[in-house]
Design an enzyme around this catalytic site. Structure first.
Site, short mmCIF file in Angstrom:
data_model
loop_
_atom_site.label_atom_id
_atom_site.label_comp_id
_atom_site.label_asym_id
_atom_site.label_seq_id
_atom_site.Cartn_x
_atom_site.Cartn_y
_atom_site.Cartn_z
CG HIS A 128 5.62 -2.65 -5.82
ND1 HIS A 128 4.54 -2.60 -6.65
CD2 HIS A 128 5.57 -3.88 -5.23
CE1 HIS A 128 3.86 -3.73 -6.57
NE2 HIS A 128 4.47 -4.53 -5.71
CG ASP A 158 8.02 7.21 -8.91
OD1 ASP A 158 7.80 6.21 -8.23
OD2 ASP A 158 7.22 8.16 -9.03
C1 GDG Z 1 4.90 2.70 -5.60
C2 GDG Z 1 6.21 3.11 -6.31
C3 GDG Z 1 5.25 2.26 -8.45
C4 GDG Z 1 -2.77 9.28 -5.80
N1 GDG Z 1 -3.57 10.22 -5.26
C5 GDG Z 1 -4.83 9.73 -5.33
C6 GDG Z 1 -4.80 8.47 -5.92
N2 GDG Z 1 -3.53 8.22 -6.19
C7 GDG Z 1 -3.07 6.97 -6.85
C8 GDG Z 1 -2.59 7.23 -8.25
C9 GDG Z 1 -1.72 6.00 -8.49
C10 GDG Z 1 -1.17 5.70 -7.10
O1 GDG Z 1 -1.98 6.40 -6.15
C11 GDG Z 1 0.26 6.21 -6.93
O2 GDG Z 1 1.09 5.33 -7.63
P1 GDG Z 1 2.55 5.76 -8.12
O3 GDG Z 1 3.05 4.69 -9.00
O4 GDG Z 1 2.46 7.08 -8.79
O5 GDG Z 1 3.42 5.96 -6.81
P2 GDG Z 1 3.66 5.23 -5.36
O6 GDG Z 1 2.50 5.40 -4.47
O7 GDG Z 1 4.94 5.81 -4.86
O8 GDG Z 1 3.83 3.66 -5.69
C12 GDG Z 1 5.92 3.46 -7.76
C13 GDG Z 1 4.07 1.76 -7.65
O9 GDG Z 1 4.42 1.50 -6.29
C14 GDG Z 1 3.52 0.44 -8.24
O10 GDG Z 1 4.51 -0.52 -8.35
O11 GDG Z 1 4.79 2.70 -9.72
O12 GDG Z 1 7.12 3.77 -8.43
O13 GDG Z 1 6.81 4.22 -5.64
O14 GDG Z 1 -2.49 4.90 -8.89
O15 GDG Z 1 -3.70 7.35 -9.11
N3 GDG Z 1 -5.89 7.72 -6.16
C15 GDG Z 1 -7.10 8.22 -5.76
N4 GDG Z 1 -7.19 9.45 -5.16
C16 GDG Z 1 -6.09 10.22 -4.92
O16 GDG Z 1 -6.22 11.32 -4.38
N5 GDG Z 1 -8.21 7.53 -5.98
#
Ligand code: GDG
Length: 467
Positions: free
Chosen positions: A164, A372
């Site tokens: 990821h 990222d």
């Molecule tokens: C890893 C990789 C890759 C955040 N705050 C809240 C909340 N979130 C949710 C977002 C989003 C998720 O968390 C974060 O996903 P990201 O992709 O932005 O980042 P990572 O956590 O670092 O994820 C990344 C991912 O894996 C998938 O392969 O894209 O690059 O680092 O969905 O919406 N959700 C809720 N409340 C919050 O306060 N409900």
């Protein structure tokens, strides 16, 4: 039937189970944890009666159980395992190293020993739980040794692994004292999936350099077997999010948020786990300078920054929190007034409904990571904007930038360039905004998370059949 699962059942192996405890341990309640991976795989597992193997998030020793429609096989982790395998090797060694050293990786031999030990435990539990010929899909950087350990125990399985996070360039990867062992762990798979083509290419180079294998295009010859390496960019359940963002209650909530913010002309928004890879400090610096120079003026402009608490026991994250909060305090001290903050900083997590309303409120979405793997927030913002309004400022160092070419792409290290992109995003015409948003929405709806899972599992089936 989903591709990739016709030859047997599907088993997902991830650091965490897809459920979390509700209430105390004696109430024995579980609910599905939020997150893209769970959303993507739940329908595939449901259709095929598959199993999910992972840590339960508690220190209890649990037997296999069913909850929320999943067959779950827990792997137990002691406090020492958690400190050394998870917080240590996974989050303080691999995480910064794989994100281009945006944080300083710590190399600790005790952590490596724990990583080997815990990966072996995951492999043992998986080997015991799988039916003959099952398809196993291992997830992420915490479990890179599982493919080879599993193949040794169960050569009948077809094994896929998906990363990821990014896979770094050769010279950075080469700093890892256990670089050969990690590559050899991964080479046990039939298919290795990465977010971007560049990540797959970086892995192939590392495999040639450190495990002396021969590669032909995306195929690696290993022990008389062929392993495929490819890019499978992850996505979101765009339709579900679009529906959520279209409900009357979300629309009402978005209007209310705007009113609570004092009806600004421009609402800027950041949503990130509080992590040094996300570029929060760089973004705040750009925003602060735009205020200092009078390009943006509260209360007409306001920034909302959601910083979800993350890895709070790792020292680097505690330091980052102090720094971010110092900068937010300075900006508010310089530019806020009573009842009118320049930055609304929210250090907690919110329900999905609130996130959708925030996305709908944001005129300019700031996604500025230094590195990222993908970044789902960028795609979620686009999926919510059925009104075809709003602008996305997006770091070119995210996987999402490969797909969302109509965003305002920035280099987050370039503060002047970031400021210029924010200015342009805040002032674009409604027609230009709609044009960009339409193109990005098309992409996010076509390549959604179901497409991602089906494509990976389809490719895994093909490679394994050719063995
Ligand atoms: C890893 C990789 C890759 C955040 N705050 C809240 C909340 N979130 C949710 C977002 C989003 C998720 O968390 C974060 O996903 P990201 O992709 O932005 O980042 P990572 O956590 O670092 O994820 C990344 C991912 O894996 C998938 O392969 O894209 O690059 O680092 O969905 O919406 N959700 C809720 N409340 C919050 O306060 N409900």
């Amino acid at each position: 039937m989903a591709p990739g699962t016709s030859g047997g059942s599907l088993v997902v192996v991830a650091n965490r189970l897809p459920v979390e405890r509700v209430g105390g341990r004696h109430e024995a309640g579980w609910r599905t944890s939020p997150g893209g991976l769970v959303t993507a795989l739940a329908p595939v597992l449901e259709r095929n009666g598959g199993t999910w193997i992972g840590w339960s998030g508690t220190d209890e020793r649990l037997q296999p159980f069913s909850a929320e429609g999943f067959n779950l096989v827990p792997v137990s982790l002691s406090h020492a395992d958690l400190a050394d395998y998870y917080e240590g090797f996974s989050n303080a060694t691999l995480w910064p190293l794989y994100h281009d050293v945006t944080g300083r990786p710590v190399f600790e031999r005790r952590w490596w020993d724990a990583y080997v030990r815990v990966n072996q435990r995951f492999a043992d539990v998986t080997a015991a739980a799988c039916a003959g010929g099952a398809t196993v899909w291992v997830q992420d950087y915490q479990l890179q040794l599982v493919p080879a350990m599993l193949r040794r125990a169960r050569p009948d399985l077809r094994i896929g692994w998906f990363n990821h996070i990014p896979f770094p360039g050769y010279e950075i990867y080469s700093r890892l004292p256990w670089r050969r062992q990690v590559i050899e762990g991964l080479l046990g798979a039939d298919l290795l999936g990465f977010q971007r083509r560049d990540d797959a290419a970086n892995f192939l180079r590392a495999a040639r350099g450190h495990a002396a294998v021969v590669t032909r295009g995306s195929v690696v010859e290993v022990g008389g077997r062929q392993l495929r390496v490819g890019a499978f960019p992850i996505s979101i359940d765009a339709r579900a999010l679009d529906e959520l963002a279209s409900t009357q209650s979300t629309l009402d909530r978005a209007r209310q948020l705007r009113a609570d913010l004092g009806h600004p002309r421009v609402v800027l928004l950041g949503v990130d786990r509080l992590d040094y890879t996300k570029g929060i400090l760089h973004r705040l610096r750009a925003y602060g300078e735009l205020l200092d120079e009078g390009d943006l003026k509260p209360p007409e402009a306001v920034l909302v920054q959601v910083a979800t608490p993350s890895r709070e026991r790792v020292e680097e994250y505690q330091r980052l929190r102090d720094e971010v909060e110092g900068v937010v305090g300075r900006i508010n001290g310089d530019h806020g007034r009573v009842g009118q903050a320049a930055v609304h900083y929210l250090h907690r997590s919110f329900p999905r409904e609130e996130m959708a309303a925030l996305y709908l409120t944001a005129d300019v979405m700031l996604v500025t990571p230094l590195r990222d793997g993908m970044n789902l927030v960028a795609k979620e913002y686009v999926a919510c904007r059925h009104d075809e309004r709003g602008a996305l400022v997006l770091s070119e160092f995210t996987g999402a930038a490969d797909e969302l070419r109509q965003a305002f792409l920035i280099n987050p290290w370039d503060i002047d360039g970031t400021k210029e992109a924010i200015r342009r995003a805040a002032h674009q015409s409604p027609a230009a905004a709609a044009r960009r948003m339409r193109a990005m929405r098309r992409r996010v709806f076509e390549d959604d998370v179901h497409h991602w899972a089906a494509t990976f599992l389809g490719a895994l089936e093909m490679v394994a059949e050719g063995r």
